[in-house]
Motif scaffolding. Structure first.
Motif, PDB file in Angstrom:
ATOM      1  N   ILE A 218      39.568  -6.558  40.937  1.00  0.00           N
ATOM      2  CA  ILE A 218      40.373  -6.572  39.726  1.00  0.00           C
ATOM      3  C   ILE A 218      41.342  -5.394  39.784  1.00  0.00           C
ATOM      4  CG2 ILE A 218      40.373  -6.484  37.216  1.00  0.00           C
ATOM      5  CD1 ILE A 218      37.627  -7.698  37.203  1.00  0.00           C
ATOM      6  N   LYS A 219      42.614  -5.683  39.990  1.00  0.00           N
ATOM      7  CA  LYS A 219      43.677  -4.674  39.969  1.00  0.00           C
ATOM      8  C   LYS A 219      44.373  -4.802  38.624  1.00  0.00           C
ATOM      9  CE  LYS A 219      46.033  -4.005  43.751  1.00  0.00           C
ATOM     10  NZ  LYS A 219      46.909  -4.241  44.920  1.00  0.00           N
ATOM     11  N   PHE A 220      44.040  -3.869  37.730  1.00  0.00           N
ATOM     12  CA  PHE A 220      44.425  -4.005  36.328  1.00  0.00           C
ATOM     13  C   PHE A 220      44.952  -2.684  35.812  1.00  0.00           C
ATOM     14  CE2 PHE A 220      43.067  -3.810  31.803  1.00  0.00           C
ATOM     15  CZ  PHE A 220      43.859  -4.834  31.320  1.00  0.00           C
ATOM     16  N   GLU A 221      46.202  -2.707  35.298  1.00  0.00           N
ATOM     17  CA  GLU A 221      46.827  -1.478  34.837  1.00  0.00           C
ATOM     18  C   GLU A 221      46.750  -0.430  35.953  1.00  0.00           C
ATOM     19  OE1 GLU A 221      48.426  -1.172  31.929  1.00  0.00           O
ATOM     20  OE2 GLU A 221      47.862  -3.094  31.060  1.00  0.00           O
ATOM     21  N   GLY A 222      46.094   0.716  35.709  1.00  0.00           N
ATOM     22  CA  GLY A 222      45.996   1.742  36.740  1.00  0.00           C
ATOM     23  C   GLY A 222      44.725   1.677  37.549  1.00  0.00           C
ATOM     24  N   TRP A 223      43.909   0.641  37.345  1.00  0.00           N
ATOM     25  CA  TRP A 223      42.625   0.543  38.033  1.00  0.00           C
ATOM     26  C   TRP A 223      42.713  -0.411  39.220  1.00  0.00           C
ATOM     27  CZ3 TRP A 223      42.832   0.782  32.685  1.00  0.00           C
ATOM     28  CH2 TRP A 223      42.187   1.874  32.092  1.00  0.00           C
ATOM     29  N   ASP A 224      41.909  -0.112  40.223  1.00  0.00           N
ATOM     30  CA  ASP A 224      41.735  -1.000  41.373  1.00  0.00           C
ATOM     31  C   ASP A 224      40.236  -1.054  41.630  1.00  0.00           C
ATOM     32  OD1 ASP A 224      41.798  -2.462  43.676  1.00  0.00           O
ATOM     33  OD2 ASP A 224      43.173  -1.144  44.757  1.00  0.00           O
ATOM     34  N   LEU A 225      39.585  -2.089  41.112  1.00  0.00           N
ATOM     35  CA  LEU A 225      38.129  -2.142  41.062  1.00  0.00           C
ATOM     36  C   LEU A 225      37.568  -3.252  41.939  1.00  0.00           C
ATOM     37  CD1 LEU A 225      37.672  -1.869  37.182  1.00  0.00           C
ATOM     38  CD2 LEU A 225      37.864   0.002  38.836  1.00  0.00           C
ATOM     39  N   LEU A 226      36.490  -2.942  42.656  1.00  0.00           N
ATOM     40  CA  LEU A 226      35.667  -3.942  43.312  1.00  0.00           C
ATOM     41  C   LEU A 226      34.471  -4.184  42.399  1.00  0.00           C
ATOM     42  CD1 LEU A 226      35.695  -2.531  46.962  1.00  0.00           C
ATOM     43  CD2 LEU A 226      37.301  -4.141  45.915  1.00  0.00           C
ATOM     44  N   VAL A 227      34.363  -5.394  41.858  1.00  0.00           N
ATOM     45  CA  VAL A 227      33.362  -5.700  40.837  1.00  0.00           C
ATOM     46  C   VAL A 227      32.329  -6.661  41.403  1.00  0.00           C
ATOM     47  CG1 VAL A 227      32.983  -6.592  38.506  1.00  0.00           C
ATOM     48  CG2 VAL A 227      35.125  -5.411  39.058  1.00  0.00           C
ATOM     49  N   TRP A 228      31.052  -6.329  41.209  1.00  0.00           N
ATOM     50  CA  TRP A 228      29.962  -7.216  41.625  1.00  0.00           C
ATOM     51  C   TRP A 228      29.087  -7.558  40.429  1.00  0.00           C
ATOM     52  CZ3 TRP A 228      31.483  -3.372  45.172  1.00  0.00           C
ATOM     53  CH2 TRP A 228      31.913  -3.855  46.415  1.00  0.00           C
ATOM     54  N   ASN A 229      28.848  -8.849  40.240  1.00  0.00           N
ATOM     55  CA  ASN A 229      28.009  -9.341  39.158  1.00  0.00           C
ATOM     56  C   ASN A 229      26.685  -9.869  39.709  1.00  0.00           C
ATOM     57  OD1 ASN A 229      29.574  -9.609  36.356  1.00  0.00           O
ATOM     58  ND2 ASN A 229      31.032  -9.878  38.033  1.00  0.00           N
ATOM     59  N   PHE A 230      25.588  -9.524  39.038  1.00  0.00           N
ATOM     60  CA  PHE A 230      24.251 -10.010  39.387  1.00  0.00           C
ATOM     61  C   PHE A 230      23.727 -10.811  38.199  1.00  0.00           C
ATOM     62  CE2 PHE A 230      25.004  -6.318  41.973  1.00  0.00           C
ATOM     63  CZ  PHE A 230      24.391  -6.579  43.187  1.00  0.00           C
ATOM     64  N   PRO A 231      23.968 -12.123  38.158  1.00  0.00           N
ATOM     65  CA  PRO A 231      23.631 -12.922  36.972  1.00  0.00           C
ATOM     66  C   PRO A 231      22.152 -12.876  36.593  1.00  0.00           C
ATOM     67  CG  PRO A 231      25.141 -14.131  38.388  1.00  0.00           C
ATOM     68  CD  PRO A 231      24.723 -12.927  39.160  1.00  0.00           C
ATOM     69  N   THR A 232      21.255 -13.010  37.578  1.00  0.00           N
ATOM     70  CA  THR A 232      19.829 -13.008  37.251  1.00  0.00           C
ATOM     71  C   THR A 232      19.381 -11.657  36.723  1.00  0.00           C
ATOM     72  OG1 THR A 232      19.380 -14.699  38.934  1.00  0.00           O
ATOM     73  CG2 THR A 232      17.510 -13.392  38.163  1.00  0.00           C
ATOM     74  N   GLU A 233      19.885 -10.601  37.334  1.00  0.00           N
ATOM     75  CA  GLU A 233      19.499  -9.249  36.930  1.00  0.00           C
ATOM     76  C   GLU A 233      20.309  -8.718  35.744  1.00  0.00           C
ATOM     77  OE1 GLU A 233      16.982  -7.630  38.177  1.00  0.00           O
ATOM     78  OE2 GLU A 233      16.528  -9.150  39.695  1.00  0.00           O
ATOM     79  N   LYS A 234      21.321  -9.476  35.336  1.00  0.00           N
ATOM     80  CA  LYS A 234      22.162  -9.119  34.185  1.00  0.00           C
ATOM     81  C   LYS A 234      22.795  -7.736  34.356  1.00  0.00           C
ATOM     82  CE  LYS A 234      19.503 -12.029  31.017  1.00  0.00           C
ATOM     83  NZ  LYS A 234      20.418 -13.156  31.231  1.00  0.00           N
ATOM     84  N   ARG A 235      23.463  -7.557  35.481  1.00  0.00           N
ATOM     85  CA  ARG A 235      24.177  -6.314  35.777  1.00  0.00           C
ATOM     86  C   ARG A 235      25.577  -6.657  36.272  1.00  0.00           C
ATOM     87  NH1 ARG A 235      20.863  -1.971  37.261  1.00  0.00           N
ATOM     88  NH2 ARG A 235      22.807  -0.750  37.264  1.00  0.00           N
ATOM     89  N   SER A 236      26.552  -5.847  35.882  1.00  0.00           N
ATOM     90  CA  SER A 236      27.926  -5.995  36.347  1.00  0.00           C
ATOM     91  C   SER A 236      28.425  -4.602  36.701  1.00  0.00           C
ATOM     92  CB  SER A 236      28.806  -6.635  35.271  1.00  0.00           C
ATOM     93  OG  SER A 236      30.139  -6.795  35.723  1.00  0.00           O
ATOM     94  N   ILE A 237      28.495  -4.286  37.993  1.00  0.00           N
ATOM     95  CA  ILE A 237      28.835  -2.942  38.439  1.00  0.00           C
ATOM     96  C   ILE A 237      30.179  -2.967  39.163  1.00  0.00           C
ATOM     97  CG2 ILE A 237      26.422  -2.263  38.623  1.00  0.00           C
ATOM     98  CD1 ILE A 237      26.609  -2.658  41.610  1.00  0.00           C
ATOM     99  N   TYR A 238      30.808  -1.810  39.242  1.00  0.00           N
ATOM    100  CA  TYR A 238      32.107  -1.764  39.906  1.00  0.00           C
ATOM    101  C   TYR A 238      32.265  -0.466  40.686  1.00  0.00           C
ATOM    102  CZ  TYR A 238      33.652   1.264  36.044  1.00  0.00           C
ATOM    103  OH  TYR A 238      33.768   2.284  35.131  1.00  0.00           O
ATOM    104  N   PHE A 239      33.122  -0.543  41.715  1.00  0.00           N
ATOM    105  CA  PHE A 239      33.508   0.611  42.513  1.00  0.00           C
ATOM    106  C   PHE A 239      34.995   0.815  42.329  1.00  0.00           C
ATOM    107  CE2 PHE A 239      35.081   2.360  46.612  1.00  0.00           C
ATOM    108  CZ  PHE A 239      34.394   3.570  46.601  1.00  0.00           C
ATOM    109  N   ASP A 240      35.383   1.997  41.856  1.00  0.00           N
ATOM    110  CA  ASP A 240      36.787   2.332  41.648  1.00  0.00           C
ATOM    111  C   ASP A 240      37.357   2.815  42.976  1.00  0.00           C
ATOM    112  OD1 ASP A 240      39.233   3.644  41.012  1.00  0.00           O
ATOM    113  OD2 ASP A 240      38.557   3.950  38.949  1.00  0.00           O
ATOM    114  N   ARG A 241      38.285   2.068  43.551  1.00  0.00           N
ATOM    115  CA  ARG A 241      38.830   2.402  44.869  1.00  0.00           C
ATOM    116  C   ARG A 241      39.713   3.649  44.820  1.00  0.00           C
ATOM    117  NH1 ARG A 241      42.296  -0.648  47.075  1.00  0.00           N
ATOM    118  NH2 ARG A 241      41.632  -0.447  49.255  1.00  0.00           N
ATOM    119  N   VAL A 242      40.234   3.986  43.648  1.00  0.00           N
ATOM    120  CA  VAL A 242      41.104   5.156  43.529  1.00  0.00           C
ATOM    121  C   VAL A 242      40.276   6.440  43.454  1.00  0.00           C
ATOM    122  CG1 VAL A 242      42.877   6.274  42.144  1.00  0.00           C
ATOM    123  CG2 VAL A 242      42.910   3.788  42.427  1.00  0.00           C
TER     124      VAL A 242
END
Length: 408
Positions: A218-242
């Motif tokens: 997700i490259k949004f506004e000033g962010w460049d994020l790698l986002v991983w969703n774990f549906p069963t575990e109900k987690r949504s984490i991200y790594f900010d590339r900047v």
């Protein structure tokens, strides 16, 4: 694709088109395209849509090298060919003839398929960049380059597998994914880098189900994020590339308590057409949401943000006295327009136990950007937290702590 695997085209806000097609298979849909059509597969026969009318089979009646009907878990487009990995755990990838044609023929005689042979592990995912095709096995990764005689030929291999077939994210010329050792890595197919922080690595190691993880950039506004969703575990984490830091997306319920934020898909509409520059997410109730900085609620629920440091010791385990903490904030918000005036809260703790009572930092009624909180006591190591809950704009430009260190 909706939950019943029906295909739809999103034309503009409030306008969708039923493509009268149900996608075969049970996997997540994987999309690609050429100049004439959009193609999607999900573990069964691939489908195509050419911009008008209904979607249809891309390659009706075609087979895999073992003689069974063509069924692909992933599909990509490279060098004027569609290429996919067979859904039979054989490690076979196959492709169409080159050129701008209909790509309805997937030959199984001649240079139109190969078996990834770096190891006897099955190919679970396939993705392409502008120059190469990456095949991800459970234990190895192989890279294929276009070849005039063979169609595609191996150009690199490495001992690095994939534990979640849909966790792979295009990272410009590289890819990022969850590997077979539960690490988040990036790689160009020749070398790799582990990007999991120690804390994040521990979090992932404790997750019971990771096979359904899916990723998106997700490259949004000033962010460049790698986002991983774990549906069963109900987690949504991200790594900010900047900043090269990790974070987590959450939402809130009607009581303002944290709950999981779990979209089912993400898509950026691009810079052309009537719905350009929109960041869209599919939601579990079948609706499509838009990620936008103009939102003042999270689908009607209160927005809430939180930033928390690790434990900071300032390079010494000597006792330290916190003289002051300075926050640089945007503070020109209107007052008296909401039930609660715009504010944020700061608190800290020196162990894993109880947090301090919160200090309120008002965001309205002043243009002075720096707020100072004085005399925050003695500590050896300290963790800081700042949180925000409101519909107003919030900008935290920075925070600093001034301290004196005891001799011992």
């Amino acid at each position: 694709m909706t939950e019943d695997r029906s295909l739809w085209a999103w034309e503009a806000p409030g306008s969708v088109l039923d493509l009268s097609y149900s996608l075969a298979g049970t996997g997540r849909p994987v999309f690609t395209y050429d100049s004439a059509r959009v193609v999607v597969t999900g573990g069964g026969a691939p489908a195509k849509w050419e911009g008008v009318g209904a979607a249809t089979d891309l390659a009706a009646g075609e087979i895999m090298p073992d003689g069974s009907p063509l069924a692909l878990t992933h599909i990509a487009y490279n060098s004027q060919r569609f290429i996919g990995n067979d859904n039979n755990n054989t490690g076979v990838i196959q492709w169409t003839e080159p050129g701008p044609g209909g790509h309805t023929t997937w030959p199984v005689v001649g240079p139109f398929y190969t078996e990834a042979e770096a190891a006897p592990d099955p190919v679970v995912a396939l993705y392409a960049n502008a120059n190469e095709v990456f095949t991800f096995g459970t234990e190895t990764t192989q890279v294929y380059s276009p070849d005039g005689a063979l169609g595609f030929a191996v150009s690199a291999s490495q001992q690095l597998g994939c534990s979640a077939a849909y966790s792979v994210i295009s990272d410009d010329d590289d890819f990022a994914w969850l590997d077979n050792d539960k690490r988040f890595v990036t790689s160009n197919g020749r070398s790799f880098k582990v990007i999991s922080s120690p804390g994040m690595a521990k979090d992932i190691a404790n997750l019971a189900v990771i096979s359904d993880c899916w990723g998106a950039r997700i490259k949004f506004e000033g962010w460049d994020l790698l986002v991983w969703n774990f549906p069963t575990e109900k987690r949504s984490i991200y790594f900010d590339r900047v900043t090269e830091k990790w974070g987590e997306f959450r939402s809130t319920d009607a009581n303002g308590e944290w709950i999981a934020w779990l979209p089912t898909s993400y898509f950026y509409t691009g810079t052309f057409g009537p719905a350009k520059n929109k960041h869209l997410v599919g939601l579990s109730d079948g609706t499509i949401g838009e990620i936008t900085m103009d939102a003042t609620t999270d689908m009607g629920l209160t927005l809430r943000g939180l930033s928390r440091t690790g434990f900071i010791d300032a390079g010494t385990f000597n006792r330290k006295k916190c003289e002051r903490v300075d926050f640089q904030l945007r503070r020109d918000q209107a007052v008296g327009t909401l039930p609660t005036d715009a504010r944020t809260e700061y608190r800290y703790r020196d162990t894993l136990g109880t947090w301090s009572p919160p200090d309120v930092l008002m965001l309205g009624g002043s243009y002075q950007p720096v707020v100072t909180k004085w005399a925050k006591g003695m500590f050896i190591q300290r963790q800081h937290e700042i949180s925000f809950t409101n519909a107003s704009d919030f900008v935290l430009a920075g925070a600093t702590m001034t301290l004196t260190t005891a001799e011992s």
